[in-house]
Design a protein around this motif. Structure first.
Motif, mmCIF file in Angstrom:
data_model
loop_
_atom_site.group_PDB
_atom_site.id
_atom_site.type_symbol
_atom_site.label_atom_id
_atom_site.label_comp_id
_atom_site.label_asym_id
_atom_site.label_seq_id
_atom_site.Cartn_x
_atom_site.Cartn_y
_atom_site.Cartn_z
ATOM 1 N N GLY A 18 -10.899 6.672 -2.792
ATOM 2 C CA GLY A 18 -11.250 6.853 -1.389
ATOM 3 C C GLY A 18 -11.874 5.611 -0.777
ATOM 4 O O GLY A 18 -12.324 5.642 0.366
ATOM 5 N N TYR A 66 0.848 -1.195 0.000
ATOM 6 C CA TYR A 66 0.000 0.000 0.000
ATOM 7 C C TYR A 66 0.884 1.246 0.000
ATOM 8 O O TYR A 66 0.599 2.223 -0.695
ATOM 9 C CB TYR A 66 -0.950 0.015 1.206
ATOM 10 C CG TYR A 66 -2.046 1.055 1.056
ATOM 11 C CD1 TYR A 66 -3.101 0.850 0.176
ATOM 12 C CD2 TYR A 66 -2.016 2.258 1.769
ATOM 13 C CE1 TYR A 66 -4.103 1.804 0.006
ATOM 14 C CE2 TYR A 66 -3.011 3.221 1.610
ATOM 15 C CZ TYR A 66 -4.045 2.985 0.727
ATOM 16 O OH TYR A 66 -5.036 3.932 0.555
ATOM 17 N N GLU A 88 -9.884 4.420 2.201
ATOM 18 C CA GLU A 88 -10.053 5.321 3.344
ATOM 19 C C GLU A 88 -11.340 4.951 4.098
ATOM 20 O O GLU A 88 -11.357 4.913 5.325
ATOM 21 C CB GLU A 88 -10.148 6.749 2.807
ATOM 22 C CG GLU A 88 -9.990 7.820 3.844
ATOM 23 C CD GLU A 88 -10.054 9.213 3.209
ATOM 24 O OE1 GLU A 88 -10.698 9.372 2.141
ATOM 25 O OE2 GLU A 88 -9.466 10.128 3.788
ATOM 26 N N ASN A 100 -7.086 3.575 -3.397
ATOM 27 C CA ASN A 100 -6.603 4.820 -2.815
ATOM 28 C C ASN A 100 -7.257 6.023 -3.517
ATOM 29 O O ASN A 100 -7.800 6.916 -2.877
ATOM 30 C CB ASN A 100 -5.072 4.863 -2.950
ATOM 31 C CG ASN A 100 -4.430 6.047 -2.227
ATOM 32 O OD1 ASN A 100 -3.860 6.925 -2.858
ATOM 33 N ND2 ASN A 100 -4.504 6.074 -0.910
ATOM 34 N N SER A 152 0.383 3.500 -3.591
ATOM 35 C CA SER A 152 -0.587 4.572 -3.356
ATOM 36 C C SER A 152 0.226 5.832 -3.106
ATOM 37 O O SER A 152 1.464 5.792 -3.090
ATOM 38 C CB SER A 152 -1.448 4.254 -2.135
ATOM 39 O OG SER A 152 -0.675 4.392 -0.957
ATOM 40 N N SER A 153 -0.460 6.947 -2.915
ATOM 41 C CA SER A 153 0.258 8.187 -2.649
ATOM 42 C C SER A 153 -0.673 9.155 -1.937
ATOM 43 O O SER A 153 -1.878 9.161 -2.202
ATOM 44 C CB SER A 153 0.739 8.794 -3.977
ATOM 45 O OG SER A 153 1.203 10.107 -3.759
ATOM 46 N N PRO A 154 -0.128 9.980 -1.014
ATOM 47 C CA PRO A 154 -0.978 10.972 -0.350
ATOM 48 C C PRO A 154 -1.632 11.920 -1.366
ATOM 49 O O PRO A 154 -2.731 12.400 -1.142
ATOM 50 C CB PRO A 154 -0.011 11.734 0.554
ATOM 51 C CG PRO A 154 1.141 10.801 0.754
ATOM 52 C CD PRO A 154 1.241 9.981 -0.491
#
Ligand SMILES: *[C@@H]1O[C@H](CO)[C@@H](O)[C@H](O)[C@H]1NC(C)=O
Ligand SMILES: *[C@@H]1O[C@H](CO)[C@@H](O)[C@H](O)[C@H]1NC(C)=O
Ligand SMILES: *[C@@H]1O[C@H](CO)[C@@H](O)[C@H](O)[C@H]1NC(C)=O
Length: 447
Positions: free
Chosen positions: A291, A234, A294, A288, A238-240
């Motif tokens: 969302g 992950y 999340e 990711n 993925s990335s912020p």
């Protein structure tokens, strides 16, 4: 999350499915640039994919199912109604063969698959009417869409940065005792958190296939190894930031998904069933970017073999624009597809919201990829930089004064040849394919 059964207030117009390959032999990937090495599907993997195909058939191609897609021919496949693409990269054989097995379940053999000849004889296809459904083998050498990360220099830099980050170092320190227990089982493999994907894959494959190993290896170690591999993957895929390089697997696959959703929503387009056969990486990035991870933390990791995401395009009975429903089945761990919340919503999301959110990060054109990945060399980028030099020469006034017509023609031909090699001059490439994808087939597809 809820099971997708019961009466519905909307009708399924079509579906875009992403499915991971089935069970396979061990697979080694370089832990920094994710360069893969060979592997092969197993009989179990074929069964998993076949059953997934049957499950999809029971949901979408069954007239008594509430999610029946009534516009798709359910017996003999109609090529214009389906689009199937399979990642032809490092795990290519496994992924392509997974697609073959899934399609055997989705469009099973039928005695209706037959031809009547001029002499009056009717011929049914072999194996009781086995149907060869066209599959496009997506070769990373000329198409970045299903493997955006390979040969991507920026991605390698980000991976190294992740390995050097405080959170990664802290995770390694927290779990060093566990890692120290593993060398006896790993046949000499490096036991570091950096190498966690390979450690987990080695353990998982042996746990499934090697009776001696399965007996001696503690089951809770398998779970711990999986947790660490999930953290690892992950973090990498993925990335912020949605447009961050970690999300490249999602960014490059998105255009084909958005195209598929648009075709399905378009009543004049016969395409209603899109299936892309892939590895676990695009799932991570998409979970990711949408969302979904999340809102459902269990999605933040490696999906099981034969896991599938089904993005349904639904027309609400009350009218209005189509909506997207996010359904996921975690391989054989789940009996059914479950519906998941995504894009901050606890309901279906309108198609336009889905497109508006994801289109800004989606790209599949080579020039953007070469730039984003800082690569002038691989996957067609070298050809691209040569081409731009040629065209600059061609239009420069000094060059134009000196070069004769013959030279100009040669430059133009070289450009056309270059475009051909890059796959820009192809006809129907996205819709054609072959059952037994290979280098040869992908060449055929470009003609
Ligand atoms: C008709 O042609 C097919 C294919 O060549 C052949 O297999 C079949 O025996 C022929 N039938 C007759 C009645 O000649
Ligand atoms: C995407 O993943 C990053 C970790 O790489 C995380 O920081 C971020 O919150 C995630 N975004 C969403 C919307 O879940
Ligand atoms: C899928 O299954 C794996 C293995 O059992 C598990 O770790 C993961 O959380 C599951 N994911 C979902 C979304 O259920």
């Amino acid at each position: 999350m809820s099971t997708t059964t019961g009466t519905s207030d909307s009708k399924v117009l079509g579906v875009v499915v992403l499915a991971r390959h089935g069970d396979r032999e061990g697979f080694y990937q370089n832990s920094t640039d994710y360069t893969p090495s060979g592997t092969a599907i197993t009989a179990l993997g074929n069964v998993q994919e076949f059953q997934l195909g049957q499950k999809l058939r029971s949901i979408y191609l069954n007239a008594s199912s509430p999610s029946f897609i009534s516009t798709v021919n359910t017996t003999v496949v109609k090529d214009a109604q389906v689009q199937i693409r399979a990642d032809g990269g490092g795990e290519g054989g496994v992924i392509f063969n997974s697609a073959v097995s899934l399609l055997q379940g989705l469009f099973p053999a039928t005695l209706d698959y037959k031809t009547t000849l001029a002499n009056g004889t009717t011929i049914t296809a072999p194996l009781g009417g086995y149907q060869t459904v066209p599959i496009e083998s997506v070769e990373p050498g000329n198409d970045i869409s299903l493997e955006g990360w390979t040969s991507c220099n920026t991605f390698v830099t980000a991976t190294k940065a992740f390995y050097n980050s405080p959170s990664f170092k802290q995770k390694a320190a927290e779990h060093s005792e566990f890692l120290d227990l593993l060398p006896q089982y790993l046949d000499g493999r490096a036991v570091t958190l950096e190498n966690m994907w390979n450690i987990f894959d080695f353990i998982n494959v042996r746990y499934i296939h090697d009776a001696t190993f399965a007996k001696s290896f503690p089951e809770n170690y398998l779970h711990q190894a999986r947790d660490l591999a999930n953290f690892h993957e992950y973090g990498i895929f993925s990335s912020p930031q949605p447009n961050g390089i970690g999300n490249i697997a999602g960014q490059t696959i998105l255009p084909s998904i958005l195209d598929g959703l648009a075709s399905i929503a378009d009543a004049n387009n016969p395409l209603k069933l899109v299936y892309q056969a892939v590895s676990y990486k695009p799932f991570i990035s998409l979970f990711n970017l949408t969302g979904a991870a999340e809102m459902n933390p269990q999605l933040a990791g490696i999906v099981n073999y034969a896991a599938a995401l089904a993005l349904e395009v639904r027309q609400p009975n009350a009218g209005g624009e189509p909506v997207i429903r996010f359904n996921f089945k975690n391989g054989t761990d789940d009996e059914e597809f479950n519906r998941y919340n995504f894009l901050g919503s606890t309901n279906d999301v309108s198609l336009s919201t889905f497109v508006d959110t994801l289109k800004p990060v989606a790209f599949d054109d080579l020039p953007t990829w070469c730039k984003v990945c800082n690569n002038q060399q691989d996957r067609g980028c070298a050809m691209l930089s040569t081409l731009s030099i040629s065209s600059t020469d061609r239009v420069s006034p000094v060059g134009a004064g000196f070069v004769g017509a013959g030279v100009t023609l040669a430059v133009v031909s070289a450009m056309l040849a270059g475009l051909y090699l890059l796959g820009f001059l192809t006809i129907g490439k996205r819709r054609r394919g072959s059952k037994f994808g290979s280098e040869t087939d992908s060449q055929e597809m470009k003609i």
